[in-house]
Design an enzyme around this catalytic site. Structure first.
Site, short mmCIF file in Angstrom:
data_model
loop_
_atom_site.label_atom_id
_atom_site.label_comp_id
_atom_site.label_asym_id
_atom_site.label_seq_id
_atom_site.Cartn_x
_atom_site.Cartn_y
_atom_site.Cartn_z
N ARG A 39 -3.30 -35.69 6.18
CA ARG A 39 -3.57 -35.11 4.48
C ARG A 39 -2.47 -34.30 4.64
O ARG A 39 -2.72 -32.82 3.68
CB ARG A 39 -5.17 -34.49 4.45
CG ARG A 39 -6.94 -35.26 5.04
CD ARG A 39 -5.88 -36.02 3.18
NE ARG A 39 -7.64 -36.63 3.05
CZ ARG A 39 -8.68 -35.86 2.46
NH1 ARG A 39 -9.20 -34.89 1.52
NH2 ARG A 39 -10.05 -36.83 2.28
N ARG A 43 -3.92 -29.81 -0.90
CA ARG A 43 -4.49 -28.27 -1.22
C ARG A 43 -2.62 -27.45 -0.65
O ARG A 43 -3.60 -26.43 -1.69
CB ARG A 43 -5.12 -28.03 -1.52
CG ARG A 43 -6.05 -28.76 -2.40
CD ARG A 43 -7.70 -28.92 -2.87
NE ARG A 43 -8.04 -29.69 -1.62
CZ ARG A 43 -8.96 -30.21 -0.88
NH1 ARG A 43 -9.37 -29.56 -2.15
NH2 ARG A 43 -9.76 -29.91 -0.57
N ASP A 89 -6.36 -43.04 -1.84
CA ASP A 89 -7.65 -42.38 -1.50
C ASP A 89 -8.40 -43.67 -1.22
O ASP A 89 -7.99 -44.72 -1.58
CB ASP A 89 -8.53 -41.78 -2.10
CG ASP A 89 -9.53 -40.24 -1.65
OD1 ASP A 89 -9.01 -39.54 -1.15
OD2 ASP A 89 -10.63 -41.19 -1.20
N TYR A 164 -20.10 -44.01 1.54
CA TYR A 164 -20.08 -43.14 0.07
C TYR A 164 -21.36 -44.27 -1.35
O TYR A 164 -21.75 -43.35 -1.77
CB TYR A 164 -18.64 -42.78 0.42
CG TYR A 164 -17.88 -41.74 0.77
CD1 TYR A 164 -17.66 -40.59 0.05
CD2 TYR A 164 -17.37 -41.88 2.06
CE1 TYR A 164 -17.43 -39.01 0.73
CE2 TYR A 164 -17.05 -40.98 3.05
CZ TYR A 164 -17.25 -39.32 2.15
OH TYR A 164 -16.49 -38.67 2.78
O1 CP3 Z 1 -3.31 -38.41 4.22
C1 CP3 Z 1 -2.54 -37.79 2.89
O2 CP3 Z 1 -1.68 -37.01 2.48
C2 CP3 Z 1 -2.39 -39.04 2.02
C3 CP3 Z 1 -3.76 -39.18 1.13
C4 CP3 Z 1 -5.68 -39.29 1.35
C5 CP3 Z 1 -6.12 -38.20 0.51
N1 CP3 Z 1 -7.78 -38.88 1.02
C6 CP3 Z 1 -5.78 -37.42 -0.63
C7 CP3 Z 1 -7.22 -36.75 -0.85
C8 CP3 Z 1 -6.20 -39.67 1.94
C9 CP3 Z 1 -4.85 -40.44 4.14
C10 CP3 Z 1 -7.20 -39.79 2.63
C11 CP3 Z 1 -8.18 -40.23 3.00
C12 CP3 Z 1 -9.33 -40.40 2.66
N2 CP3 Z 1 -10.06 -40.11 1.55
C13 CP3 Z 1 -10.80 -39.84 3.53
C14 CP3 Z 1 -10.09 -40.23 4.71
C15 CP3 Z 1 -9.28 -39.30 6.22
C16 CP3 Z 1 -10.74 -38.09 6.52
O3 CP3 Z 1 -10.22 -37.05 5.96
O4 CP3 Z 1 -12.10 -37.85 6.69
C17 CP3 Z 1 -12.22 -39.88 3.21
C18 CP3 Z 1 -13.09 -39.62 3.95
C19 CP3 Z 1 -12.07 -39.19 1.82
C20 CP3 Z 1 -13.06 -39.03 0.56
C21 CP3 Z 1 -12.17 -37.63 -0.15
N3 CP3 Z 1 -11.08 -37.57 -1.19
C22 CP3 Z 1 -13.07 -37.19 -0.02
C23 CP3 Z 1 -14.43 -36.11 0.58
C24 CP3 Z 1 -12.73 -36.02 -0.87
C25 CP3 Z 1 -13.16 -34.61 -1.15
C26 CP3 Z 1 -13.23 -33.88 -0.54
C27 CP3 Z 1 -11.01 -32.99 -0.46
O5 CP3 Z 1 -10.72 -33.04 0.64
O6 CP3 Z 1 -11.60 -32.55 -1.84
C28 CP3 Z 1 -11.57 -36.57 -1.62
C29 CP3 Z 1 -10.15 -36.37 -2.51
C30 CP3 Z 1 -8.87 -35.89 -1.83
N4 CP3 Z 1 -8.47 -37.36 -1.50
C31 CP3 Z 1 -8.01 -34.71 -1.97
C32 CP3 Z 1 -7.42 -35.15 -1.37
C33 CP3 Z 1 -5.71 -34.34 -1.53
C34 CP3 Z 1 -8.20 -33.23 -2.84
C35 CP3 Z 1 -8.46 -33.89 -4.47
C36 CP3 Z 1 -7.96 -32.34 -4.74
O7 CP3 Z 1 -6.67 -32.36 -5.22
O8 CP3 Z 1 -8.36 -32.28 -5.93
#
Ligand code: CP3
Length: 357
Positions: A39, A43, A89, A164
């Site tokens: 990640r 943010r 994502d 999910y």
């Molecule tokens: O790693 C990186 O920088 C690359 C981008 C990336 C995102 N999601 C961007 C994202 C990657 C590799 C993911 C993987 C992901 N997404 C996982 C597996 C890794 C982990 O963290 O366990 C999972 C379970 C998800 C599903 C997901 N996406 C959730 C549960 C959420 C909401 C929670 C949160 O962190 O906001 C997201 C949204 C998400 N994916 C954001 C980002 C940067 C935040 C959204 C935003 O900026 O508004």
């Protein structure tokens, strides 16, 4: 098995020498471990928040190649990490299978839950057209990365993505998917099989578009008892890895079965990843003993210690560095970086890892 034997890829040899991240995955030594953070585009970066504010819909943001490419590059410009990870994502796969996926502001993902076997049967074929912007993002990033920076693509593992799809949202214990799998194992198997197939197609398309490594995120592997871990986590990931290597025998693959704990040695024996992502709770001394030497270890600093910083951080980093000094290591967190993490703590982390202390 033959499909795990890696063949040299002459066209890549020149660039490989200049990318420490790929060198370690290929079994060569580097003076200090390469580093990237799960990640890392997100943010905690003010420049991310600024660009993110331009799209209300997170999926639209992921499907905008100019924005997604820019966000992929932001942490590379700021910190010079050894690898960039594609900005996207794991939930683009349910979206490309025709399930309705939304991200509500401040609440995380929302999907129309799959509640019956018929819902699973009704899923569409994977639409590579829907995913075309992801491949265009890869193409843009590829041309803009520094020569020494590797490029990682990814997908979610079938179990985590299914959790999910069944619940329609994130849940603390994945109870809806676990219950569904106990009550209707045949229908759940069909869903997992569809996700295995889709993940193979998706990862191969990412490799074709230009990523050099892929990571499979099984963020919720840790809730499964042994038999279910084998069936819903290890076996599907083994099938994905074998499926990708059938067409790309030299593909570099990182598996991250978060929370796998005592299942890790069996998991590695079944799946044969090039590297294993370890989570925060794994004891480095145990891992150094029990993870086969040919498997590179990636991880596994507690994201909360990076938020705390100071002496707690430097001591934890030193423990991880020293545990794996004699073997292939990629430095990372044990899970994604937290949005509240101070930039200065990330800078201190990189400095310490690159000083080797
Ligand atoms: O790693 C990186 O920088 C690359 C981008 C990336 C995102 N999601 C961007 C994202 C990657 C590799 C993911 C993987 C992901 N997404 C996982 C597996 C890794 C982990 O963290 O366990 C999972 C379970 C998800 C599903 C997901 N996406 C959730 C549960 C959420 C909401 C929670 C949160 O962190 O906001 C997201 C949204 C998400 N994916 C954001 C980002 C940067 C935040 C959204 C935003 O900026 O508004």
């Amino acid at each position: 098995m033959d499909c795990f034997v890696t063949a040299p890829r002459p066209s890549l040899e020149k660039t490989e020498k200049t990318k420490p991240f790929l060198s370690v995955l290929d079994g060569r030594k580097t003076a200090t471990p390469p580093i990237w953070l799960m990640r890392q585009a997100g943010r905690y970066l003010p420049e991310y928040r600024e660009l993110r504010a331009k799209s209300t819909n997170f999926l639209d943001f992921c499907y905008s190649p100019a924005l997604a490419a820019e966000v992929t590059l932001q942490p590379i410009r700021r910190f010079g990490f050894d690898a960039a990870i594609l900005f996207s994502d794991i939930l683009v796969i349910p979206d490309a299978l025709g399930q309705d996926v939304r991200f509500e502001a401040g609440e995380g993902p929302r999907l129309n839950p799959l509640t019956t076997a018929a819902d699973i049967e009704d899923l569409a074929e994977l639409s590579l057209d829907r995913l075309a912007p992801v491949f265009e993002t890869i193409d843009r990033v590829k041309g803009a990365l520094p020569a020494q920076t590797a490029f990682i693509g990814f997908c979610g593992a079938p179990w985590t993505v299914a959790s999910y799809m069944i619940a329609g949202r994130g849940t603390p214990d994945q109870a809806p998917a676990r219950l569904f799998a106990y009550r209707e194992p045949d229908a759940f198997q069909i869903l997992i099989d569809k996700l295995v197939e889709a993940s193979i197609v998706y990862l191969k398309a990412q490799i074709k578009a230009g990523v050099e490594v892929v990571q499979i995120f099984d963020s919720w592997a840790g809730v499964l008892p042994t038999a279910e871990f084998e069936r819903w986590c290890a076996l599907p990931i083994a099938q994905i890895i074998a499926g990708v290597r059938k067409d790309h025998p030299d593909a570099r693959i990182i598996a991250f079965p978060r929370g796998a704990t005592t299942h890790l040695p069996q998991f590695i024996a079944h799946t044969h990843p090039n590297a294993i992502g370890l989570d925060t709770a794994v004891d480095p001394a145990w891992a150094a003993q029990e993870i086969p030497r040919e498997t590179v270890i990636q991880g596994h600093l507690d994201p909360l210690v990076l938020l705390a910083g100071g002496k707690a951080q430097s001591a934890a980093v030193a423990r991880i560095l020293s545990a794996y000094r004699e073997r292939g290591q990629i430095f990372n967190l044990g899970h994604g970086i937290l949005p509240e993490t101070p930039i200065a703590h990330v800078e201190a982390l990189i400095e310490q890892v690159r000083s080797g202390a």
